[in-house]
Scaffold this motif. Structure first.
Motif, PDB file in Angstrom:
ATOM      1  N   THR A 139       0.823  -1.207   0.000  1.00 19.19           N
ATOM      2  CA  THR A 139       0.000   0.000   0.000  1.00 19.19           C
ATOM      3  C   THR A 139       0.854   1.252   0.000  1.00 19.19           C
ATOM      4  O   THR A 139       0.658   2.177  -0.803  1.00 19.19           O
ATOM      5  CB  THR A 139      -0.923   0.007   1.229  1.00 19.19           C
ATOM      6  OG1 THR A 139      -1.805  -1.120   1.161  1.00 19.19           O
ATOM      7  CG2 THR A 139      -1.750   1.281   1.286  1.00 19.19           C
ATOM      8  N   GLU A 140       1.830   1.310   0.894  1.00 18.37           N
ATOM      9  CA  GLU A 140       2.678   2.493   1.002  1.00 18.37           C
ATOM     10  C   GLU A 140       3.618   2.629  -0.189  1.00 18.37           C
ATOM     11  O   GLU A 140       3.914   3.746  -0.632  1.00 18.37           O
ATOM     12  CB  GLU A 140       3.475   2.452   2.307  1.00 18.37           C
ATOM     13  CG  GLU A 140       2.634   2.658   3.539  1.00 18.37           C
ATOM     14  CD  GLU A 140       1.895   3.985   3.501  1.00 18.37           C
ATOM     15  OE1 GLU A 140       2.565   5.031   3.372  1.00 18.37           O
ATOM     16  OE2 GLU A 140       0.658   3.967   3.565  1.00 18.37           O
ATOM     17  N   SER A 141       4.097   1.518  -0.707  1.00 16.30           N
ATOM     18  CA  SER A 141       4.972   1.564  -1.876  1.00 16.30           C
ATOM     19  C   SER A 141       4.225   2.104  -3.084  1.00 16.30           C
ATOM     20  O   SER A 141       4.750   2.937  -3.838  1.00 16.30           O
ATOM     21  CB  SER A 141       5.529   0.173  -2.168  1.00 16.30           C
ATOM     22  OG  SER A 141       6.420   0.203  -3.259  1.00 16.30           O
ATOM     23  N   ASP A 142       2.985   1.649  -3.275  1.00 14.60           N
ATOM     24  CA  ASP A 142       2.169   2.158  -4.389  1.00 14.60           C
ATOM     25  C   ASP A 142       1.893   3.644  -4.224  1.00 14.60           C
ATOM     26  O   ASP A 142       1.919   4.413  -5.206  1.00 14.60           O
ATOM     27  CB  ASP A 142       0.861   1.387  -4.475  1.00 14.60           C
ATOM     28  CG  ASP A 142       1.062  -0.053  -4.943  1.00 14.60           C
ATOM     29  OD1 ASP A 142       2.142  -0.345  -5.479  1.00 14.60           O
ATOM     30  OD2 ASP A 142       0.144  -0.878  -4.751  1.00 14.60           O
ATOM     31  N   ARG A 143       1.615   4.085  -3.002  1.00 16.73           N
ATOM     32  CA  ARG A 143       1.365   5.506  -2.774  1.00 16.73           C
ATOM     33  C   ARG A 143       2.603   6.335  -3.072  1.00 16.73           C
ATOM     34  O   ARG A 143       2.522   7.411  -3.660  1.00 16.73           O
ATOM     35  CB  ARG A 143       0.925   5.723  -1.333  1.00 16.73           C
ATOM     36  CG  ARG A 143      -0.489   5.229  -1.029  1.00 16.73           C
ATOM     37  CD  ARG A 143      -0.796   5.320   0.442  1.00 16.73           C
ATOM     38  NE  ARG A 143      -2.144   4.831   0.726  1.00 16.73           N
ATOM     39  CZ  ARG A 143      -2.606   4.591   1.949  1.00 16.73           C
ATOM     40  NH1 ARG A 143      -1.823   4.808   2.995  1.00 16.73           N
ATOM     41  NH2 ARG A 143      -3.839   4.152   2.127  1.00 16.73           N
ATOM     42  N   SER A 144       3.767   5.838  -2.676  1.00 26.62           N
ATOM     43  CA  SER A 144       5.008   6.558  -2.951  1.00 26.62           C
ATOM     44  C   SER A 144       5.262   6.647  -4.448  1.00 26.62           C
ATOM     45  O   SER A 144       5.681   7.698  -4.956  1.00 26.62           O
ATOM     46  CB  SER A 144       6.185   5.859  -2.260  1.00 26.62           C
ATOM     47  OG  SER A 144       6.065   5.920  -0.861  1.00 26.62           O
ATOM     48  N   ASN A 145       5.000   5.566  -5.163  1.00 23.15           N
ATOM     49  CA  ASN A 145       5.193   5.585  -6.612  1.00 23.15           C
ATOM     50  C   ASN A 145       4.255   6.584  -7.275  1.00 23.15           C
ATOM     51  O   ASN A 145       4.656   7.290  -8.216  1.00 23.15           O
ATOM     52  CB  ASN A 145       4.965   4.186  -7.189  1.00 23.15           C
ATOM     53  CG  ASN A 145       6.062   3.217  -6.787  1.00 23.15           C
ATOM     54  OD1 ASN A 145       7.179   3.623  -6.465  1.00 23.15           O
ATOM     55  ND2 ASN A 145       5.743   1.928  -6.795  1.00 23.15           N
ATOM     56  N   ARG A 146       3.008   6.653  -6.819  1.00 17.84           N
ATOM     57  CA  ARG A 146       2.069   7.613  -7.392  1.00 17.84           C
ATOM     58  C   ARG A 146       2.511   9.045  -7.117  1.00 17.84           C
ATOM     59  O   ARG A 146       2.390   9.925  -7.972  1.00 17.84           O
ATOM     60  CB  ARG A 146       0.665   7.363  -6.850  1.00 17.84           C
ATOM     61  CG  ARG A 146       0.014   6.078  -7.374  1.00 17.84           C
ATOM     62  CD  ARG A 146      -1.481   6.068  -7.093  1.00 17.84           C
ATOM     63  NE  ARG A 146      -1.761   6.050  -5.680  1.00 17.84           N
ATOM     64  CZ  ARG A 146      -1.951   4.926  -4.975  1.00 17.84           C
ATOM     65  NH1 ARG A 146      -1.861   3.746  -5.583  1.00 17.84           N
ATOM     66  NH2 ARG A 146      -2.233   4.974  -3.691  1.00 17.84           N
ATOM     67  N   ARG A 147       3.019   9.299  -5.908  1.00 17.06           N
ATOM     68  CA  ARG A 147       3.487  10.650  -5.584  1.00 17.06           C
ATOM     69  C   ARG A 147       4.680  11.036  -6.449  1.00 17.06           C
ATOM     70  O   ARG A 147       4.786  12.160  -6.926  1.00 17.06           O
ATOM     71  CB  ARG A 147       3.854  10.738  -4.107  1.00 17.06           C
ATOM     72  CG  ARG A 147       2.669  10.956  -3.182  1.00 17.06           C
ATOM     73  CD  ARG A 147       3.129  11.294  -1.783  1.00 17.06           C
ATOM     74  NE  ARG A 147       3.848  10.193  -1.160  1.00 17.06           N
ATOM     75  CZ  ARG A 147       3.256   9.255  -0.428  1.00 17.06           C
ATOM     76  NH1 ARG A 147       1.942   9.301  -0.233  1.00 17.06           N
ATOM     77  NH2 ARG A 147       3.962   8.285   0.115  1.00 17.06           N
ATOM     78  N   ARG A 148       5.590  10.102  -6.654  1.00 16.68           N
ATOM     79  CA  ARG A 148       6.762  10.368  -7.489  1.00 16.68           C
ATOM     80  C   ARG A 148       6.341  10.664  -8.919  1.00 16.68           C
ATOM     81  O   ARG A 148       6.884  11.565  -9.574  1.00 16.68           O
ATOM     82  CB  ARG A 148       7.710   9.169  -7.448  1.00 16.68           C
ATOM     83  CG  ARG A 148       8.404   8.961  -6.108  1.00 16.68           C
ATOM     84  CD  ARG A 148       9.068   7.589  -6.046  1.00 16.68           C
ATOM     85  NE  ARG A 148      10.112   7.460  -7.033  1.00 16.68           N
ATOM     86  CZ  ARG A 148      11.382   7.815  -6.823  1.00 16.68           C
ATOM     87  NH1 ARG A 148      11.736   8.348  -5.676  1.00 16.68           N
ATOM     88  NH2 ARG A 148      12.285   7.651  -7.774  1.00 16.68           N
TER      89      ARG A 148
END
Length: 539
Positions: A139-148
């Motif tokens: 969940t957090e990895s996907d959110r970080s990728n979207r923010r990047r």
């Protein structure tokens, strides 16, 4: 290649999995409102209360480098676990250690009707909790990728809401996920728990080695040396080793420790199988495993001895819960960094299933080892199983090999707690100094003073653990049980499900949320019951 792989493993387990990441200005301001509430809300989540929506603590990131740089620059991506085979090695190395030697005595204390179901239950709960952590990582990895991705798109369209430079993603870890779920207090709670657990493991080492050395000295030299003297010798060795700040310098000794542990396990099994065949000589003990022609008689002897073992031991069964939880000590903290370190997306998707299979394989071996050694040496098997081996040069070589392996491993186990204690003391002393001089004059915290301060703290920490070891030298089984109950249960069973419930934000179903609450409640109940019964029965 093995040394390079082991060096990456040391960095991952003893550094990245524990050390706090710095806050940047943006994430600090966004998370400051929730820092004081996160841990308090965990109690409400545990009781199944619905939490009111609020702003989550934001992930900490550092904006310094060109944002167009590829995300594969993450330093952990090239570490241990780049492939699934390397990840498998990391899982095994993180879980298999001296704790397996406590199992035969644990089986004898509990009886097989308690020991086997408890071990199965703890394994099932651990796999559920580890699944919660891995899903929270996703969940957090996907959110970080979207923010990047949004930042890159914003920069290409002329917008730039951040200082120049790209985001070098922080390596996710157990404490980092706790921070994102419950704020700084959640992170500190996990770090303190891990620190205390690692210190507890070091305490068991300070009991384990003196007992082995005493038996070896008596067998080889006829000397009856007090465990206090052997403990003093180990402390004298560990104090200078604890001054090492770069854990990469311990790579070769850690690799040697792994080889010695493997030798000890194989030889202990050889003794156990040889004892089942009623073969008392050292050579027969080692050839018993390889002799397949006697498999039928060996099986019959194992069944006969199993029938003679107690199914339930009312005086010590409660100790086994903590002992079984302690087996997972090194795995829960290494889980997220190992998942992060797998390179390709397809391998990352396969890692959770691989992890479960490897853990099940290790626990199956644990069960086989515990039952076999219990059947071979009977109810009188000691907490440190190597001291129950038949006297002889081969048995002494196992005791010395395991003792040397533990001596090499001690600085690594002590590293996380030492770093956390040193960082805490540094902040306190720096604050006191700044107040005394009316501001930061740049004098305090120099490299020389920091090194001397760390050496003093590490020396005091090792000496403090040695004093506790003297007091608990004859109660290793209770020390192991209390560590697993009081510290292992929260880290393995309670916090991971609550992290997922906090970070999921509607991404999991209500049934999963309720099961997470039940698992966490079981962890709290097991922690309370097992800890209290262990303390009350401490003689």
């Amino acid at each position: 290649q093995m040394i390079s792989l082991d060096e990456s493993y040391l960095q991952m387990r003893y550094k990245y999995a524990y050390v706090a990441h710095p806050h940047d200005d943006e994430s600090t301001s966004e998370s400051s409102e929730s820092d004081g509430e996160g841990v308090d809300e965990a109690a409400g989540l545990l009781m199944g209360q619905q939490k009111q929506p609020q702003q989550q603590p934001q992930p900490r990131e550092t904006f310094q480098i060109d944002e167009e740089a590829p995300s594969t620059e993450d330093p952990h991506a090239a570490g241990l676990g780049g492939t699934l085979s390397s990840a498998t090695l990391g899982i095994i190395k993180g879980m298999v250690g001296p704790a397996i030697l406590y199992l035969p005595h644990g089986f004898a204390q509990a009886g097989y009707l308690v020991a086997i179901p408890v071990l199965v239950l703890c394994t099932a709960l651990f796999l559920w909790s580890s699944g919660c952590l891995l899903q929270s990582w996703r969940t957090e990895s996907d959110r970080s990728n979207r923010r990047r991705e949004r930042r890159r798109l914003s920069k290409k369209t002329g917008g730039n809401n951040h200082p120049s430079g790209h985001t070098q993603r922080i390596m996710l870890s157990y404490p980092e996920l706790a921070y994102r779920a419950f704020g700084s207090k959640g992170e500190k709670l996990v770090q303190v728990g891990i620190s205390l657990m690692q210190s507890g493991v070091c305490l068991t080492y300070l009991i384990f080695v003196p007992q082995n050395l005493r038996v070896s000295a008596f067998t080889l030299l006829g000397w009856d040396i007090s465990t206090t003297w052997t403990l003093a010798l180990m402390v004298a060795v560990q104090i200078p080793l604890s001054w090492i700040r770069d854990i990469r310098k311990l790579t070769v000794t850690n690799l040697l420790a792994n080889v010695l542990i493997l030798y000890g396990l194989i030889t202990c099994l050889g003794f156990a199988v040889g004892n089942l065949e009623k073969n008392d000589d050292d050579g027969g003990a080692m050839t018993a495993i390889a002799n397949s022609t006697s498999s039928t008689s060996l099986l019959q002897e194992a069944i006969h001895r199993t029938q003679s073992l107690p199914a339930f031991n009312p005086s010590g069964w409660f100790l086994f819960l903590g002992t079984s939880v302690l087996l997972f000590e090194g795995s829960i903290t290494l889980l997220v960094p190992l998942q992060e370190a797998v390179n390709t997306p397809s391998d990352r998707a396969k890692f959770p299933i691989l992890y479960s299979k490897v853990i099940l394989g290790i626990v199956s071996f644990y069960s086989f080892f515990g039952m076999t050694c219990w059947m071979a040496f009977g109810d009188n098997v000691r907490t440190v199983m190597t001291t129950s081996l038949p006297p002889g040069k081969l048995a002494s070589s196992v005791q010395l090999a395991y003792s040397l392996a533990v001596v090499f491993t001690f600085p690594l186990q002590n590293f996380p707690s030492l770093e956390i204690v040193c960082a805490t003391v540094e902040r306190i002393l720096s604050s006191m100094h700044d107040k005394a001089v009316g501001g930061d004059d740049g004098v305090y915290g120099s490299s020389n003073s920091s090194t001397a301060q760390r050496n003093i703290i590490s020396t005091l920490l090792v000496i403090s653990l040695s004093f506790i070891a003297v007091l608990t030298m004859d109660d290793l089984d209770k020390v192991v049980s209390l560590m697993g109950s009081l510290l292992g249960c929260p880290l393995a069973f309670v916090i991971p499900p609550l992290i997922q419930n906090q970070l999921a934000n509607g991404e999991i179903g209500e049934w999963k949320r309720q099961v997470n609450v039940l698992v966490a409640m079981f962890g709290v109940g097991a922690m309370i019951v097992s800890s209290i019964t262990t303390i009350l029965n401490w003689e």
